[in-house]
Design a protein around this motif. Structure first.
Motif, PDB file in Angstrom:
ATOM      1  N   ALA A 142       0.835  -1.199   0.000  1.00  0.00           N
ATOM      2  CA  ALA A 142       0.000   0.000   0.000  1.00  0.00           C
ATOM      3  C   ALA A 142       0.866   1.244   0.000  1.00  0.00           C
ATOM      4  CB  ALA A 142      -0.909   0.022   1.229  1.00  0.00           C
ATOM      5  N   THR A 143       0.375   2.284  -0.661  1.00  0.00           N
ATOM      6  CA  THR A 143       0.981   3.614  -0.529  1.00  0.00           C
ATOM      7  C   THR A 143       0.453   4.199   0.780  1.00  0.00           C
ATOM      8  OG1 THR A 143      -0.845   4.478  -1.862  1.00  0.00           O
ATOM      9  CG2 THR A 143       1.213   4.011  -3.004  1.00  0.00           C
ATOM     10  N   LEU A 144       0.920   3.648   1.896  1.00  0.00           N
ATOM     11  CA  LEU A 144       0.182   3.838   3.144  1.00  0.00           C
ATOM     12  C   LEU A 144       0.471   5.152   3.853  1.00  0.00           C
ATOM     13  CD1 LEU A 144      -1.976   2.101   4.488  1.00  0.00           C
ATOM     14  CD2 LEU A 144      -0.255   1.350   6.120  1.00  0.00           C
ATOM     15  N   THR A 145       1.744   5.599   3.861  1.00  0.00           N
ATOM     16  CA  THR A 145       2.033   6.763   4.694  1.00  0.00           C
ATOM     17  C   THR A 145       3.008   7.734   4.039  1.00  0.00           C
ATOM     18  OG1 THR A 145       3.937   5.774   5.842  1.00  0.00           O
ATOM     19  CG2 THR A 145       1.749   5.374   6.794  1.00  0.00           C
ATOM     20  N   GLY A 146       2.741   9.013   4.239  1.00  0.00           N
ATOM     21  CA  GLY A 146       3.729  10.018   3.896  1.00  0.00           C
ATOM     22  C   GLY A 146       4.952   9.917   4.794  1.00  0.00           C
ATOM     23  N   ALA A 147       4.754   9.370   5.999  1.00  0.00           N
ATOM     24  CA  ALA A 147       5.868   9.213   6.939  1.00  0.00           C
ATOM     25  C   ALA A 147       6.946   8.300   6.373  1.00  0.00           C
ATOM     26  CB  ALA A 147       5.358   8.664   8.265  1.00  0.00           C
ATOM     27  N   CYS A 148       6.542   7.304   5.582  1.00  0.00           N
ATOM     28  CA  CYS A 148       7.540   6.406   4.994  1.00  0.00           C
ATOM     29  C   CYS A 148       8.350   7.142   3.928  1.00  0.00           C
ATOM     30  CB  CYS A 148       6.861   5.174   4.400  1.00  0.00           C
ATOM     31  SG  CYS A 148       7.992   3.778   4.154  1.00  0.00           S
ATOM     32  N   VAL A 149       7.699   8.047   3.198  1.00  0.00           N
ATOM     33  CA  VAL A 149       8.416   8.859   2.217  1.00  0.00           C
ATOM     34  C   VAL A 149       9.400   9.780   2.932  1.00  0.00           C
ATOM     35  CG1 VAL A 149       8.195  10.454   0.284  1.00  0.00           C
ATOM     36  CG2 VAL A 149       6.393   8.773   0.710  1.00  0.00           C
ATOM     37  N   THR A 150       8.989  10.342   4.059  1.00  0.00           N
ATOM     38  CA  THR A 150       9.880  11.185   4.847  1.00  0.00           C
ATOM     39  C   THR A 150      11.106  10.399   5.313  1.00  0.00           C
ATOM     40  OG1 THR A 150       8.036  12.551   5.605  1.00  0.00           O
ATOM     41  CG2 THR A 150      10.056  12.634   6.907  1.00  0.00           C
ATOM     42  N   ALA A 151      10.883   9.152   5.724  1.00  0.00           N
ATOM     43  CA  ALA A 151      11.970   8.335   6.250  1.00  0.00           C
ATOM     44  C   ALA A 151      12.895   7.803   5.160  1.00  0.00           C
ATOM     45  CB  ALA A 151      11.395   7.172   7.049  1.00  0.00           C
ATOM     46  N   LEU A 152      12.321   7.325   4.056  1.00  0.00           N
ATOM     47  CA  LEU A 152      13.100   6.595   3.054  1.00  0.00           C
ATOM     48  C   LEU A 152      13.120   7.269   1.690  1.00  0.00           C
ATOM     49  CD1 LEU A 152      11.904   2.956   3.900  1.00  0.00           C
ATOM     50  CD2 LEU A 152      13.942   4.144   4.732  1.00  0.00           C
ATOM     51  N   GLY A 153      12.401   8.362   1.532  1.00  0.00           N
ATOM     52  CA  GLY A 153      12.345   9.021   0.236  1.00  0.00           C
ATOM     53  C   GLY A 153      11.647   8.167  -0.799  1.00  0.00           C
ATOM     54  N   THR A 154      12.009   8.374  -2.058  1.00  0.00           N
ATOM     55  CA  THR A 154      11.396   7.609  -3.149  1.00  0.00           C
ATOM     56  C   THR A 154      12.281   6.447  -3.580  1.00  0.00           C
ATOM     57  OG1 THR A 154      12.406   9.069  -4.797  1.00  0.00           O
ATOM     58  CG2 THR A 154      10.208   9.664  -3.998  1.00  0.00           C
ATOM     59  N   VAL A 155      13.317   6.164  -2.798  1.00  0.00           N
ATOM     60  CA  VAL A 155      14.298   5.146  -3.188  1.00  0.00           C
ATOM     61  C   VAL A 155      13.890   3.745  -2.733  1.00  0.00           C
ATOM     62  CG1 VAL A 155      16.700   4.398  -2.942  1.00  0.00           C
ATOM     63  CG2 VAL A 155      16.160   6.839  -3.145  1.00  0.00           C
ATOM     64  N   ARG A 156      13.456   3.618  -1.482  1.00  0.00           N
ATOM     65  CA  ARG A 156      13.202   2.296  -0.917  1.00  0.00           C
ATOM     66  C   ARG A 156      11.764   2.147  -0.410  1.00  0.00           C
ATOM     67  NH1 ARG A 156      17.580  -1.186   0.256  1.00  0.00           N
ATOM     68  NH2 ARG A 156      19.611  -0.227  -0.182  1.00  0.00           N
ATOM     69  N   THR A 157      11.276   0.923  -0.478  1.00  0.00           N
ATOM     70  CA  THR A 157      10.012   0.522   0.136  1.00  0.00           C
ATOM     71  C   THR A 157      10.274   0.164   1.588  1.00  0.00           C
ATOM     72  OG1 THR A 157       9.008  -0.326  -1.902  1.00  0.00           O
ATOM     73  CG2 THR A 157       8.261  -1.304   0.168  1.00  0.00           C
ATOM     74  N   GLY A 158       9.406   0.623   2.478  1.00  0.00           N
ATOM     75  CA  GLY A 158       9.507   0.244   3.883  1.00  0.00           C
ATOM     76  C   GLY A 158       8.830  -1.091   4.126  1.00  0.00           C
ATOM     77  N   MET A 159       9.468  -1.949   4.929  1.00  0.00           N
ATOM     78  CA  MET A 159       8.925  -3.279   5.224  1.00  0.00           C
ATOM     79  C   MET A 159       8.837  -3.478   6.729  1.00  0.00           C
ATOM     80  SD  MET A 159      10.403  -7.068   4.141  1.00  0.00           S
ATOM     81  CE  MET A 159      12.010  -6.842   4.923  1.00  0.00           C
ATOM     82  N   ILE A 160       7.724  -4.037   7.163  1.00  0.00           N
ATOM     83  CA  ILE A 160       7.554  -4.412   8.560  1.00  0.00           C
ATOM     84  C   ILE A 160       6.808  -5.743   8.565  1.00  0.00           C
ATOM     85  CG2 ILE A 160       5.307  -3.287   9.004  1.00  0.00           C
ATOM     86  CD1 ILE A 160       6.577  -2.196  11.606  1.00  0.00           C
ATOM     87  N   GLY A 161       7.017  -6.544   9.597  1.00  0.00           N
ATOM     88  CA  GLY A 161       6.361  -7.849   9.624  1.00  0.00           C
ATOM     89  C   GLY A 161       6.476  -8.508  10.970  1.00  0.00           C
TER      90      GLY A 161
END
Length: 235
Positions: free
Chosen positions: A106-125
């Protein structure tokens, strides 16, 4: 589908590219289409919750308490945190239909863009072995992933005084708390990965290959995971 933010309306600048907020659903369709064309011998279920987050007389409100598909109650503190609500029900439904391993995109959060930019996908599990396998598959097809922490202290930010949990954890660690919200809807013992693709899902400007627009991020990684080195009892 288009995400205006609902009654928690986005700013004009953030509204401009919200047609890309269906990128997770598009990726799921892309995976299923590819599996059909490539005839992979795997048993895969795709659940695609589709909603329109637009203010109207039927719109849900801040401070509403929703009863989710699995019976848990959620206090709505921000109507723009709608993606996690529909994803939570989708995860419940997928497990009800027999899914034993889960990946959501999901394009779930702007916070992930703040953290990782447009380079990487954030993963949690919730299962390190499952995440390691996905990380290896993604690396092999040149999709960049970064694992986010999932400490219990972050989950406490989702506690509500009037419901089982809130739909946002506050201004801090937004990408992490969004993922951990979804974790509350995954059965114990069911390996699950959440991918926040908000950064790399859409190129606003041409990249080095000239591509502008949707990138299909996540599709190659999931296909490679399904194709290679997966024991039959794990499929």
């Amino acid at each position: 589908t288009y995400d205006s933010g609902g009654l928690s309306l986005k700013s004009h600048a953030n509204l401009e590219f919200m047609k890309d907020d269906m990128a997770g659903a598009a990726a799921a369709v892309g995976v299923m289409r590819a599996l059909m064309l490539l005839k992979y011998p795997v048993n895969v279920l795709a659940v695609i919750p589709l909603v329109e987050n637009i203010p109207s007389g039927m719109a849900y409100h801040v401070d509403d308490i929703l009863t989710m598909y699995n019976g848990k109650t959620v206090e709505v503190k921000n109507t723009d945190a709608e993606g996690r609500l529909i994803l939570a029900d989708a995860l419940t439904y997928a497990q009800e239909k027999g899914a034993t391993r889960l990946i959501d995109l999901a394009t779930l959060t702007g916070a992930c863009v703040t953290a990782l930019g447009t380079v990487r996908t954030g993963m949690i599990g919730n299962d390190q072995e499952w995440m390691n396998r996905f990380f290896s598959a993604a690396t092999e097809v040149h999709e960049k992933i970064w694992q986010l922490p999932a400490d219990e202290e972050y989950e406490k930010l989702l506690e509500s005084d009037v419901a089982d949990l809130k739909n946002v954890g506050g201004p801090e660690a937004g990408a992490i708390t969004a993922g951990l919200f979804l974790k509350q809807f995954v059965h114990d013992g069911t390996p699950w990965i959440h991918l926040d693709i908000a950064g790399p899902a859409f190129n606003e400007k041409a990249d080095e290959t000239g591509l502008i627009g949707a990138t299909g991020v996540g599709i190659k990684s999931i296909l490679h995971l399904l194709q290679g080195g997966v024991a039959s009892h794990d499929r």
